[in-house]
Design an enzyme around this catalytic site. Structure first.
Site, PDB file in Angstrom:
ATOM      1  N   TRP A 280       3.197  -6.463  13.149  1.00 12.26           N
ATOM      2  CA  TRP A 280       4.361  -5.993  12.383  1.00 12.26           C
ATOM      3  C   TRP A 280       5.616  -5.835  13.224  1.00 12.26           C
ATOM      4  O   TRP A 280       6.602  -5.289  12.757  1.00 12.26           O
ATOM      5  CB  TRP A 280       4.012  -4.687  11.664  1.00 12.26           C
ATOM      6  CG  TRP A 280       3.218  -3.717  12.493  1.00 12.26           C
ATOM      7  CD1 TRP A 280       1.862  -3.532  12.448  1.00 12.26           C
ATOM      8  CD2 TRP A 280       3.704  -2.822  13.507  1.00 12.26           C
ATOM      9  NE1 TRP A 280       1.473  -2.582  13.367  1.00 12.26           N
ATOM     10  CE2 TRP A 280       2.573  -2.123  14.028  1.00 12.26           C
ATOM     11  CE3 TRP A 280       4.966  -2.533  14.026  1.00 12.26           C
ATOM     12  CZ2 TRP A 280       2.682  -1.167  15.045  1.00 12.26           C
ATOM     13  CZ3 TRP A 280       5.068  -1.587  15.041  1.00 12.26           C
ATOM     14  CH2 TRP A 280       3.933  -0.917  15.527  1.00 12.26           C
TER      15      TRP A 280
ATOM     16  N   GLU B 299      -2.716  -8.189   7.518  1.00 10.80           N
ATOM     17  CA  GLU B 299      -2.990  -7.797   8.910  1.00 10.80           C
ATOM     18  C   GLU B 299      -3.944  -8.759   9.622  1.00 10.80           C
ATOM     19  O   GLU B 299      -4.573  -8.396  10.613  1.00 10.80           O
ATOM     20  CB  GLU B 299      -3.511  -6.353   8.932  1.00 10.80           C
ATOM     21  CG  GLU B 299      -2.412  -5.404   8.478  1.00 10.80           C
ATOM     22  CD  GLU B 299      -2.768  -3.935   8.523  1.00 10.80           C
ATOM     23  OE1 GLU B 299      -3.924  -3.595   8.200  1.00 10.80           O
ATOM     24  OE2 GLU B 299      -1.891  -3.130   8.862  1.00 10.80           O
ATOM     25  N   LYS B 300      -3.999  -9.998   9.137  1.00 17.17           N
ATOM     26  CA  LYS B 300      -4.957 -10.936   9.738  1.00 17.17           C
ATOM     27  C   LYS B 300      -4.581 -11.323  11.167  1.00 17.17           C
ATOM     28  O   LYS B 300      -5.433 -11.768  11.927  1.00 17.17           O
ATOM     29  CB  LYS B 300      -5.172 -12.158   8.856  1.00 17.17           C
ATOM     30  CG  LYS B 300      -3.946 -12.979   8.554  1.00 17.17           C
ATOM     31  CD  LYS B 300      -4.321 -14.132   7.619  1.00 17.17           C
ATOM     32  CE  LYS B 300      -3.110 -14.901   7.143  1.00 17.17           C
ATOM     33  NZ  LYS B 300      -2.208 -14.088   6.293  1.00 17.17           N
TER      34      LYS B 300
ATOM     35  N   ASN C 259      -4.382   8.253   4.674  1.00 16.31           N
ATOM     36  CA  ASN C 259      -4.146   7.499   5.899  1.00 16.31           C
ATOM     37  C   ASN C 259      -2.677   7.552   6.257  1.00 16.31           C
ATOM     38  O   ASN C 259      -1.830   7.259   5.412  1.00 16.31           O
ATOM     39  CB  ASN C 259      -4.550   6.027   5.736  1.00 16.31           C
ATOM     40  CG  ASN C 259      -4.521   5.295   7.059  1.00 16.31           C
ATOM     41  OD1 ASN C 259      -5.270   5.636   7.974  1.00 16.31           O
ATOM     42  ND2 ASN C 259      -3.655   4.301   7.178  1.00 16.31           N
ATOM     43  N   GLU C 260      -2.382   7.967   7.465  1.00 17.13           N
ATOM     44  CA  GLU C 260      -0.999   8.008   7.930  1.00 17.13           C
ATOM     45  C   GLU C 260      -0.076   8.491   6.810  1.00 17.13           C
ATOM     46  O   GLU C 260       0.832   7.765   6.383  1.00 17.13           O
ATOM     47  CB  GLU C 260      -0.556   6.643   8.450  1.00 17.13           C
ATOM     48  CG  GLU C 260      -1.270   6.246   9.715  1.00 17.13           C
ATOM     49  CD  GLU C 260      -0.676   5.016  10.394  1.00 17.13           C
ATOM     50  OE1 GLU C 260       0.011   4.234   9.724  1.00 17.13           O
ATOM     51  OE2 GLU C 260      -0.907   4.836  11.600  1.00 17.13           O
TER      52      GLU C 260
ATOM     53  N   ARG D 105       0.850  -1.191   0.000  1.00 15.60           N
ATOM     54  CA  ARG D 105       0.000   0.000   0.000  1.00 15.60           C
ATOM     55  C   ARG D 105       0.887   1.243   0.000  1.00 15.60           C
ATOM     56  O   ARG D 105       2.088   1.140   0.183  1.00 15.60           O
ATOM     57  CB  ARG D 105      -0.926   0.012   1.217  1.00 15.60           C
ATOM     58  CG  ARG D 105      -0.160   0.070   2.525  1.00 15.60           C
ATOM     59  CD  ARG D 105      -1.085   0.213   3.721  1.00 15.60           C
ATOM     60  NE  ARG D 105      -0.294   0.162   4.946  1.00 15.60           N
ATOM     61  CZ  ARG D 105      -0.813   0.168   6.160  1.00 15.60           C
ATOM     62  NH1 ARG D 105      -2.119   0.217   6.321  1.00 15.60           N
ATOM     63  NH2 ARG D 105      -0.031   0.123   7.213  1.00 15.60           N
TER      64      ARG D 105
ATOM     65  N   GLU E  58      -6.223   5.556  15.998  1.00 20.58           N
ATOM     66  CA  GLU E  58      -5.901   4.125  15.993  1.00 20.58           C
ATOM     67  C   GLU E  58      -5.004   3.801  17.169  1.00 20.58           C
ATOM     68  O   GLU E  58      -4.086   4.566  17.486  1.00 20.58           O
ATOM     69  CB  GLU E  58      -5.083   3.724  14.759  1.00 20.58           C
ATOM     70  CG  GLU E  58      -5.755   3.790  13.438  1.00 20.58           C
ATOM     71  CD  GLU E  58      -4.789   3.353  12.328  1.00 20.58           C
ATOM     72  OE1 GLU E  58      -3.791   2.658  12.612  1.00 20.58           O
ATOM     73  OE2 GLU E  58      -5.031   3.731  11.182  1.00 20.58           O
TER      74      GLU E  58
ATOM     75  N   HIS F 193      -3.369  -9.114  13.297  1.00 18.71           N
ATOM     76  CA  HIS F 193      -3.438  -7.872  14.089  1.00 18.71           C
ATOM     77  C   HIS F 193      -4.760  -7.892  14.845  1.00 18.71           C
ATOM     78  O   HIS F 193      -5.812  -8.148  14.264  1.00 18.71           O
ATOM     79  CB  HIS F 193      -3.377  -6.679  13.139  1.00 18.71           C
ATOM     80  CG  HIS F 193      -3.152  -5.353  13.802  1.00 18.71           C
ATOM     81  ND1 HIS F 193      -4.053  -4.776  14.677  1.00 18.71           N
ATOM     82  CD2 HIS F 193      -2.123  -4.474  13.689  1.00 18.71           C
ATOM     83  CE1 HIS F 193      -3.574  -3.607  15.077  1.00 18.71           C
ATOM     84  NE2 HIS F 193      -2.410  -3.405  14.512  1.00 18.71           N
TER      85      HIS F 193
HETATM   86  C1  GLA Z   1      -1.359   1.737  10.791  1.00 17.80           C
HETATM   87  C2  GLA Z   1      -2.384   1.853   9.668  1.00 17.80           C
HETATM   88  C3  GLA Z   1      -3.484   0.866   9.762  1.00 17.80           C
HETATM   89  C4  GLA Z   1      -2.940  -0.472  10.175  1.00 17.80           C
HETATM   90  C5  GLA Z   1      -2.228  -0.336  11.484  1.00 17.80           C
HETATM   91  C6  GLA Z   1      -1.732  -1.651  12.021  1.00 17.80           C
HETATM   92  O1  GLA Z   1      -1.645   2.474  11.882  1.00 17.80           O
HETATM   93  O2  GLA Z   1      -2.942   3.140   9.589  1.00 17.80           O
HETATM   94  O3  GLA Z   1      -4.096   0.778   8.490  1.00 17.80           O
HETATM   95  O4  GLA Z   1      -2.065  -0.921   9.196  1.00 17.80           O
HETATM   96  O5  GLA Z   1      -1.114   0.478  11.286  1.00 17.80           O
HETATM   97  O6  GLA Z   1      -1.058  -1.495  13.237  1.00 17.80           O
END
Ligand code: GLA
Ligand code: GLA
Length: 680
Positions: free
Chosen positions: A326, A366-367, A160-161, A122, A318, A369
């Protein structure tokens, strides 16, 4: 109403009573339609009132360049609205779809060594790509136009981020944009040549087109070029943020815009102090990195987020209910940690507690997470903890909208010093800017003394004591401000490798720390960094590592608080303090670590009149933060230990916390209590 969010009469968030937000990223496109209804039912059960939707939905919303599919999202928005859940709707630009990268591989980022970052994960886009920008903004416009009047819409979530995986792009687009940025900064090549010190190593530029990002080079690239590239890269992403925001503001002037920052370990590329004013409210993502200072670090990051937000309420967009996926080993949270971690953010000004993500994915990277609804389903301890936290947050509704009450101690966090102090070809590669600041913070927590993390943009004179660890880059104006601060009664404390360079990363000459030499009343002729594992003893029984300085005191007002007892500087000053007429300026020339700073701090804070506000028996065991509303103060008491801590001697109505029949409050292991005190 949730203080930071938009509310419409009769809308999802139309409830006028103040409350805290609770929710998660919600990715319904990963699930069949019949799961969506169960999702909304469980969200209600958990007390969820806001979710972020569409963050990674670009490929689903726009399956091809001229094809749009909003049907599914319409349905999701409607379902959430019927459930009384507000939507922080994403602009969906974070992850470009395969059709776009196939048609336009020139949007893909390039590393310093010229490798392309290919699609498959991504955020594979160049912040400076005009092609990417055009496609992204088209999507933003389409989404904003479609949902501008939807009653579920409470906020916009830009991308996002930003910069999580693509902050440093060395492509030709980046090179072009970098040149434009440098022209705007310097005006002339002559000014750039001076700032970059290009007389060194035959680097003089005679044409703007010769300038490149600091790509993989034969040796250390020019330090000011590296520093400017960091500044530029943060600005390039900020520019993208503004471009999306401008469209959102044009279409929905009343809907607040945010983007999720990453004030969290391991992220330093984005200068959030500089980004904050671009958005309507600050949001942050935080993840715990297990280790001896992990919860101090959580508090530090939440505190700094509050500082970036100017003390106003912010949004925890978040964090995790339990393990992430990760880290090398992904540790599950222990009982109580989900609530404690969440409430620690609220203690530092968060008006929202959200998680990544609502329902744990069955597929994808991310399964493993954690999420609010785990693989095990709603019949799980984790979901029960989630529901319990939802109830606690309801109880804490009166806290919503309250700001942080300034502490007497401020700790300065400065991105430019962070970037500059950790560059290559320095006296040591062992210096860790954030760790040094965290050590001071941990020491204050141990002493039970409240401190605010502040940025150099804040009004520094609000604090009686200002700690500026490794404030490496001190331009002339900042030197003047800090000098005035100390001369007008403030107590400044700074450390090794501070005030050494100006804004161009040029050394202030004549002896270190050039920018504050007179204020500190000392002069350093040479740095004395220590090899990894080496330590030196000080005569106040503390131990230094990482760094020492060869200090000469130059002013009769400068007191030596500790000398080196061992090592190359034995007999020389290690810690000094100079009185400045009401105020003072102290210097700590080595890394004392949490232990050493805990021992030293009372000697520095005593003369400044700063003491713990906590009863003596719980100092160190309990972290105190204070939020202040129009008619109440809220005292958050966070148990930093794994044992029960009885709390006596603090007045207030117990909003959250267990009281015994005799009225005493006891914090269970890892518990948080909240007391409310009326203000007149
Ligand atoms: C980041 C992303 C999320 C996800 C989390 C996992 O914060 O914004 O989409 O990937 O990490 O910890
Ligand atoms: C080599 C080079 C010099 C200088 C020194 C630094 O000897 O020839 O130009 O860079 O290293 O140690």
């Amino acid at each position: 109403m949730i203080s930071t969010l938009h509310s419409r009469p009769g809308g999802a968030d139309g409830d006028p009573a103040p409350r805290l937000a609770y929710g998660a990223d919600y990715n319904p496109e990963q699930w069949p339609r019949d799961v969506w209804e169960e999702d909304v039912r469980l969200m209600r059960e958990a007390g969820v009132n806001v979710v972020s939707v569409g963050i990674f939905s670009w490929a689903r919303i726009q399956p091809a360049a001229d094809q749009w599919d909003f049907g599914w999202l319409d349905e999701v928005m409607d379902l959430l609205h019927e459930g009384g859940i507000g939507v922080d709707l994403a602009t969906a630009t974070a992850s470009p779809p395969p059709w776009l990268t196939t048609a336009h591989p020139e949007i893909l980022p390039v590393t310093a060594s010229g490798e392309t970052l290919w699609p498959g994960a991504r955020q594979h886009w160049r912040p400076t790509s005009p092609v990417f920008r055009e496609h992204a903004l088209r999507l933003v416009r389409a989404i904003a136009s479609r949902y501008k009047d939807h009653p579920a819409l409470v906020a916009w979530h830009v991308s996002n981020e930003l910069g999580c995986h693509n902050v440093y792009d060395y492509s030709d687009d980046a090179a072009r944009a970098f040149r434009g940025w440098l022209r705007a900064r310097y005006g002339t090549l002559e000014a750039l040549n001076h700032a970059w010190g290009t007389a060194f190593w035959s680097q003089r530029y005679s044409d703007w087109e010769q300038i490149l990002p600091p790509r993989l080079a034969a040796s250390h690239p020019n330090p000011t070029q590296q520093l400017d590239f960091k500044r530029f890269s943060s600005d390039a992403l900020k520019d993208h943020l503004r471009a999306e925001r401008d469209i959102l503001r044009e279409i929905t002037p009343d809907v607040p815009v945010t983007t999720n920052f990453m004030v969290t370990p391991g992220t330093k590329g984005m200068n959030y102090a500089d980004w904050a004013e671009e958005i309507d409210f600050v949001s942050n993502d935080h993840y715990v990195h297990p280790g001896p200072q992990d919860r101090d670090e959580l508090s530090f990051s939440a505190n700094l987020t509050s500082g970036i937000a100017g003390g106003r309420p912010w949004f925890l967009m978040e964090h995790s209910t339990s393990a992430v996926n990760w880290q090398p080993v992904n540790v599950a949270k222990r009982p109580g940690e989900l609530a404690r971690d969440s409430l620690l953010h609220v203690a530092h000004g968060a008006d929202a507690v959200c998680f990544f993500q609502w329902r744990q994915s069955a597929a994808g990277a991310e399964k493993y997470h954690s999420a609010m609804v785990p693989h095990a389903g709603a019949d799980s301890d984790l979901f029960r903890a989630v529901t319990g936290l939802g109830a606690t947050l309801k109880t804490l509704a009166p806290v919503a909208g309250s700001e942080r009450e300034p502490a007497k101690v401020g700790i300065v966090h400065d991105w430019e010093s962070w970037w500059a102090s950790e560059q290559d070809s320095h006296p040591t590669s062992l210096l860790d800017y954030r760790q040094e600041a965290l050590d001071w913070y941990s020491a204050l927590l141990r002493l039970g003394i409240r401190a605010d993390l502040v940025t150099t943009r804040a009004d520094l004179s609000r604090h009686q004591v200002l700690i500026a660890p490794v404030l490496h880059m001190v331009p002339a104006d900042l030197a003047k401000d800090l000098t005035r601060y100390a001369e007008q009664g403030g107590h400044l404390i700074t450390t090794y490798f501070s005030a050494v360079v100006d804004e161009n990363d040029h050394v202030w000459l004549g002896g270190y720390p050039g920018a504050l030499r007179d204020l500190l009343g000392l002069r350093i002729e040479e740095f004395g960094p220590l090899l990894a594992g080496d330590t030196v003893e000080l005569d106040d029984a503390t131990t230094g590592s990482v760094w020492t300085d060869r200090i000469t005191v130059t002013d009769p007002q400068t007191q030596v608080l500790a000398h080196y007892r061992t090592g190359a500087q034995a007999g020389r000053p290690a810690v000094t303090r100079r009185e400045t007429g009401g105020g003072s300026a102290a210097y700590v020339s080595t890394r004392l670590g949490v232990e050493g700073l805990t021992a030293l701090l009372p000697r520095l804070l005593g003369p400044a009149g700063v003491e713990s506000e906590l009863p003596a028996d719980i100092r160190g065991a309990v972290e105190l933060t204070v939020r202040r509303g129009p008619d109440s103060r809220f005292l958050f008491l966070v148990n930093r230990t794994d044992s029960a801590v009885p709390v006596t001697g603090l007045a207030g109505e117990v909003l959250v916390g267990a009281t015994a029949a005799d009225g005493t409050l006891t914090l269970g292991p890892r518990d948080v209590a909240v007391l409310r005190q009326p203000t007149g």
